[in-house]
Design a protein around this motif. Sequence first.
Motif, short mmCIF file in Angstrom:
data_model
loop_
_atom_site.label_atom_id
_atom_site.label_comp_id
_atom_site.label_asym_id
_atom_site.label_seq_id
_atom_site.Cartn_x
_atom_site.Cartn_y
_atom_site.Cartn_z
N GLU A 1 0.44 17.88 -15.40
CA GLU A 1 0.91 17.59 -16.77
C GLU A 1 2.28 16.90 -16.75
N ASP A 2 3.18 17.44 -15.90
CA ASP A 2 4.51 16.85 -15.78
C ASP A 2 4.43 15.38 -15.37
N ILE B 1 9.79 25.11 -0.23
CA ILE B 1 8.47 25.66 -0.58
C ILE B 1 8.57 26.56 -1.82
N GLU B 2 9.75 27.14 -2.02
CA GLU B 2 9.95 27.95 -3.23
C GLU B 2 10.23 27.09 -4.46
N HIS B 3 10.58 25.85 -4.20
CA HIS B 3 10.92 24.90 -5.25
C HIS B 3 9.64 24.60 -6.02
N SER B 4 9.66 24.78 -7.34
CA SER B 4 8.40 24.55 -8.07
C SER B 4 8.14 23.05 -8.18
N LEU B 5 6.90 22.68 -7.92
CA LEU B 5 6.53 21.27 -7.93
C LEU B 5 6.14 20.85 -9.33
N PRO B 6 6.32 19.57 -9.64
CA PRO B 6 5.85 19.08 -10.94
C PRO B 6 4.33 19.28 -11.03
N THR B 7 3.87 19.68 -12.20
CA THR B 7 2.42 19.87 -12.38
C THR B 7 1.78 18.53 -12.74
N ILE C 1 3.74 12.88 -18.13
CA ILE C 1 4.75 12.68 -19.19
C ILE C 1 5.21 11.22 -19.13
N PRO C 2 5.24 10.54 -20.29
CA PRO C 2 5.71 9.16 -20.29
C PRO C 2 7.08 9.04 -19.62
N LEU C 3 7.29 7.93 -18.95
CA LEU C 3 8.53 7.78 -18.18
C LEU C 3 9.77 7.86 -19.06
N GLU C 4 9.64 7.49 -20.35
CA GLU C 4 10.83 7.53 -21.20
C GLU C 4 11.26 8.96 -21.52
N GLU C 5 10.37 9.93 -21.29
CA GLU C 5 10.71 11.32 -21.60
C GLU C 5 10.87 12.19 -20.36
N ARG C 6 10.64 11.60 -19.20
CA ARG C 6 10.66 12.39 -17.98
C ARG C 6 12.03 12.82 -17.55
N PRO C 7 12.16 14.02 -17.04
CA PRO C 7 13.45 14.37 -16.44
C PRO C 7 13.65 13.50 -15.19
N ILE C 8 14.88 13.15 -14.93
CA ILE C 8 15.16 12.33 -13.76
C ILE C 8 15.32 13.26 -12.57
N GLY C 9 14.65 12.95 -11.50
CA GLY C 9 14.77 13.77 -10.30
C GLY C 9 13.66 14.79 -10.17
N GLU D 1 0.84 -1.20 0.00
CA GLU D 1 0.00 0.00 0.00
C GLU D 1 0.88 1.26 0.00
N GLU D 2 1.98 1.21 0.77
CA GLU D 2 2.87 2.37 0.87
C GLU D 2 3.56 2.67 -0.47
N ILE D 3 3.99 1.60 -1.15
CA ILE D 3 4.65 1.81 -2.45
C ILE D 3 3.62 2.27 -3.48
N THR D 4 2.40 1.73 -3.38
CA THR D 4 1.33 2.18 -4.28
C THR D 4 1.09 3.68 -4.11
N ASP D 5 1.11 4.14 -2.85
CA ASP D 5 0.90 5.58 -2.57
C ASP D 5 1.92 6.45 -3.30
N ILE D 6 3.19 6.11 -3.18
CA ILE D 6 4.24 6.96 -3.77
C ILE D 6 4.19 6.86 -5.30
N MET D 7 3.81 5.70 -5.82
CA MET D 7 3.71 5.55 -7.27
C MET D 7 2.51 6.32 -7.83
N SER D 8 1.45 6.41 -7.05
CA SER D 8 0.27 7.17 -7.49
C SER D 8 0.58 8.66 -7.48
N MET D 9 1.20 9.10 -6.37
CA MET D 9 1.52 10.51 -6.18
C MET D 9 2.38 11.06 -7.33
N THR D 10 3.22 10.21 -7.88
CA THR D 10 4.19 10.65 -8.89
C THR D 10 3.80 10.27 -10.31
N GLY D 11 2.64 9.61 -10.46
CA GLY D 11 2.18 9.20 -11.79
C GLY D 11 2.87 7.95 -12.33
N PHE D 12 3.79 7.36 -11.55
CA PHE D 12 4.49 6.17 -12.01
C PHE D 12 3.55 4.99 -12.20
#
Lengths: 109, 144
Positions: free
Chosen positions: B100-101, B92-98, B104-112, A81-92
């Motif tokens: 849309e970001d 907090i000043e660091h801009s977060l991925p939107t 983006i397919p994983l093959e095109e995503r910036p790392i980090g 569940e925890e890994i699912t959470d981080i993968m959802s949050m990041t779109g992975f």
Amino acid sequence: MEIKIKTKNNILIITLKGSIDSKTAPEVQQKVLESSVNSKNVIIDLTSVDFVSSAGLRVLLMLYRQIKVKNGKVVLVGVSEEITDIMSMTGFINFFEIIDTVENALNTY
Amino acid sequence: MEAKKITYSYVASLDVLESIREMLTQAGNDIGLSKRKTYQLTLAIDEIATNVIKYGYQEAGISDGFFDLIIEFKEGELIVSLEDTATPFNPIEHSLPTEEDLNIPLEERPIGGLGVMIARQSVDEFKYEFVNNKNRNIFIVKTN
């Protein structure tokens, strides 16, 4: 961190155990990428992985890219569940097939 | 619950991440915080501590850095402050991925670039202060 690698029906099965944080991720990444360099289809068993940070996601990202250029497939097994959470949050979550057991994952190929 | 404050000090090395997670998991268990909230707190702190160690200290050429984790138990809240003397950095000043970001397919995503977002989204409240030449990242979890 433990990394075990085997093949079954020409599918690479990588079993990870422990935590994938920024300390352990470089070694995991190197082993995972090296071992799958000649594989098109990879199953990653995360059943015994208790922690994944963004450094761990990066390992999955790199593996995904390596397999994707070969038109292969990465299946994740035992995703907590925890890994699912981080993968959802990041779109992975949208880019990986997630299956409950290795047995069932083998049947998807 | 009686207000309680405990300070833990760590050397700025990635080797300490595991013991930080163990300490925080224990703290969460001690106050009956859910498994999920406890995990998310450890994740948030792991991400920021990693940045402090790697970018704040190591990449800045500071080899003998350290940082503190200050844990406070208050009525209805668990507050963890990470204090370091590394290069000032305000997440907090660091801009977060939107959205849309993140599509983006994983093959095109910036790392980090995901660590700060994960940290900020994994706790109920996240604050940053720069006080007395120290970065202070504050993680707040509601306990009830």
